[in-house]
Design an enzyme around this catalytic site. Structure first.
Site, PDB file in Angstrom:
ATOM      1  N   HIS A   1      -2.120  16.390   3.477  1.00 43.12           N
ATOM      2  CA  HIS A   1      -2.252  14.841   3.676  1.00 43.12           C
ATOM      3  C   HIS A   1      -2.851  14.477   2.243  1.00 43.12           C
ATOM      4  O   HIS A   1      -3.840  14.999   1.611  1.00 43.12           O
ATOM      5  CB  HIS A   1      -3.250  15.169   4.631  1.00 43.12           C
ATOM      6  CG  HIS A   1      -3.574  13.222   5.524  1.00 43.12           C
ATOM      7  ND1 HIS A   1      -4.134  12.562   4.596  1.00 43.12           N
ATOM      8  CD2 HIS A   1      -2.892  12.974   6.390  1.00 43.12           C
ATOM      9  CE1 HIS A   1      -4.327  11.100   5.379  1.00 43.12           C
ATOM     10  NE2 HIS A   1      -3.341  11.116   6.173  1.00 43.12           N
TER      11      HIS A   1
ATOM     12  N   GLU B   1       3.560   9.038   2.742  1.00 46.41           N
ATOM     13  CA  GLU B   1       2.264   8.166   3.171  1.00 46.41           C
ATOM     14  C   GLU B   1       1.766   7.867   1.686  1.00 46.41           C
ATOM     15  O   GLU B   1       1.482   8.501   0.741  1.00 46.41           O
ATOM     16  CB  GLU B   1       1.038   8.735   4.076  1.00 46.41           C
ATOM     17  CG  GLU B   1       1.193   9.068   4.793  1.00 46.41           C
ATOM     18  CD  GLU B   1      -0.217   8.877   5.863  1.00 46.41           C
ATOM     19  OE1 GLU B   1      -0.514   8.588   6.884  1.00 46.41           O
ATOM     20  OE2 GLU B   1      -0.900   9.700   5.923  1.00 46.41           O
TER      21      GLU B   1
ATOM     22  N   GLY C   1      -1.044   2.487   7.494  1.00 53.49           N
ATOM     23  CA  GLY C   1      -1.763   0.656   7.369  1.00 53.49           C
ATOM     24  C   GLY C   1      -0.401   0.942   8.693  1.00 53.49           C
ATOM     25  O   GLY C   1      -0.353   0.082   9.172  1.00 53.49           O
TER      26      GLY C   1
ATOM     27  N   ALA D   1      -3.489   6.149  12.008  1.00 60.34           N
ATOM     28  CA  ALA D   1      -4.872   7.016  11.888  1.00 60.34           C
ATOM     29  C   ALA D   1      -5.160   5.366  12.676  1.00 60.34           C
ATOM     30  O   ALA D   1      -5.861   4.999  14.275  1.00 60.34           O
ATOM     31  CB  ALA D   1      -5.664   7.284  11.402  1.00 60.34           C
TER      32      ALA D   1
HETATM   33  O1  G3P Z   1      -2.372  10.591   8.333  1.00 58.50           O
HETATM   34  C1  G3P Z   1      -2.325   8.643   8.536  1.00 58.50           C
HETATM   35  C2  G3P Z   1      -3.081   7.959   7.559  1.00 58.50           C
HETATM   36  O2  G3P Z   1      -3.881   8.215   6.375  1.00 58.50           O
HETATM   37  C3  G3P Z   1      -2.606   6.834   8.110  1.00 58.50           C
HETATM   38  O3  G3P Z   1      -3.662   6.257   8.119  1.00 58.50           O
HETATM   39  O4  G3P Z   1      -5.004   4.618   9.125  1.00 58.50           O
HETATM   40  O5  G3P Z   1      -3.223   3.320   7.329  1.00 58.50           O
HETATM   41  O6  G3P Z   1      -2.801   4.754   9.682  1.00 58.50           O
HETATM   42  P1  G3P Z   1      -3.889   4.607   8.864  1.00 58.50           P
END
Ligand code: G3P
Length: 231
Positions: free
Chosen positions: A104, A152, A192, A213
């Protein structure tokens, strides 16, 4: 609630929820999130398979109380033994994890370590979601054949901006570029992602699901968001 099998997890798109180290998703809160998903998903063939990645301290607790696929947020390839303070693949499996998230952007590891962890996880028959920050990184890690490659862009993590909203065509391009290297790679889009519409856009454009998340954990009404995602 059905018992998910190895094949079932891979045959439908997934919504993987990374609980990170947010206080809102620690301990009893993690159980509430998992149970809420179970209550929503009474269908035996749901459109999206859920994955939940709690903090390591909560895996055993969660595994006792839910049947949702639990993934550790990271693990080392080490064997049992003298590895003070580390979480290892075998212990995560013993605690009840069915898989791992690795590399990650908040917990990067070197390329050779990625290969070692994927190999160790395969020996334990555990799934791996291997993250990548860029398309090139995603193509590199795809060569190790994790079950999922999650891409990501770090600058979008925790924001309300996602590739799904801003540039759905980019998802097609990402999928094509990764599958050029690994033709059967399963690809998750992250950062996002907030709504069911975001998830549907990712899948419509060729991804196998999403990794998210804050859209769940930091939501004012977590149950409502879960209902929208999984209902
Ligand atoms: O592991 C998922 C993450 O890094 C994405 O975070 O808060 O943008 O959904 P978020």
């Amino acid at each position: 609630m059905q018992e998910y099998t190895y094949i079932m997890l891979l045959e439908r798109p997934v919504i993987a929820i990374n609980l990170k180290t947010y206080s809102e998703s620690l301990g009893e809160n993690a159980i509430e999130i998992a149970k809420a998903i179970e209550q929503i998903q009474t269908d035996q063939t749901p459109k999206y398979n859920p994955i939940i990645a709690p903090q390591a301290v909560d895996i055993r607790l969660l595994a006792k109380q839910t049947k949702i696929n639990i993934f550790a947020q990271h693990a080392e390839a080490f064997d049992y033994g003298r590895n003070t303070g580390y979480n290892i693949v075998k212990s995560m499996k013993d605690a009840g994890a069915k898989g791992l998230i690795i590399n990650h952007s908040e917990h990067k590891i070197e390329l050779n370590k990625i290969e070692d962890v994927i190999t160790a996880a395969k020996k334990e028959k555990m799934y791996v979601i291997c993250c990548a920050d860029t398309i090139n990184q995603a193509r590199a890690v795809a060569c190790f054949e994790p079950d999922f490659v999650a891409i990501e862009p770090p600058e979008l993590i925790g924001t309300d901006t996602s590739i799904a909203k801003e540039d759905p065509d980019l998802i097609k391009k990402i999928v094509k570029k990764i599958r050029f290297i690994q033709y059967n790679a399963r690809i998750l889009i992250g950062a996002g992602i907030k709504t069911r519409n975001d998830v549907d856009i990712c899948v419509k454009n060729g991804a196998n699901g999403v990794l998210l998340a804050s859209g769940v954990v930091k939501a004012k009404n977590i149950s409502a968001v879960l209902f929208e995602l999984f209902g």
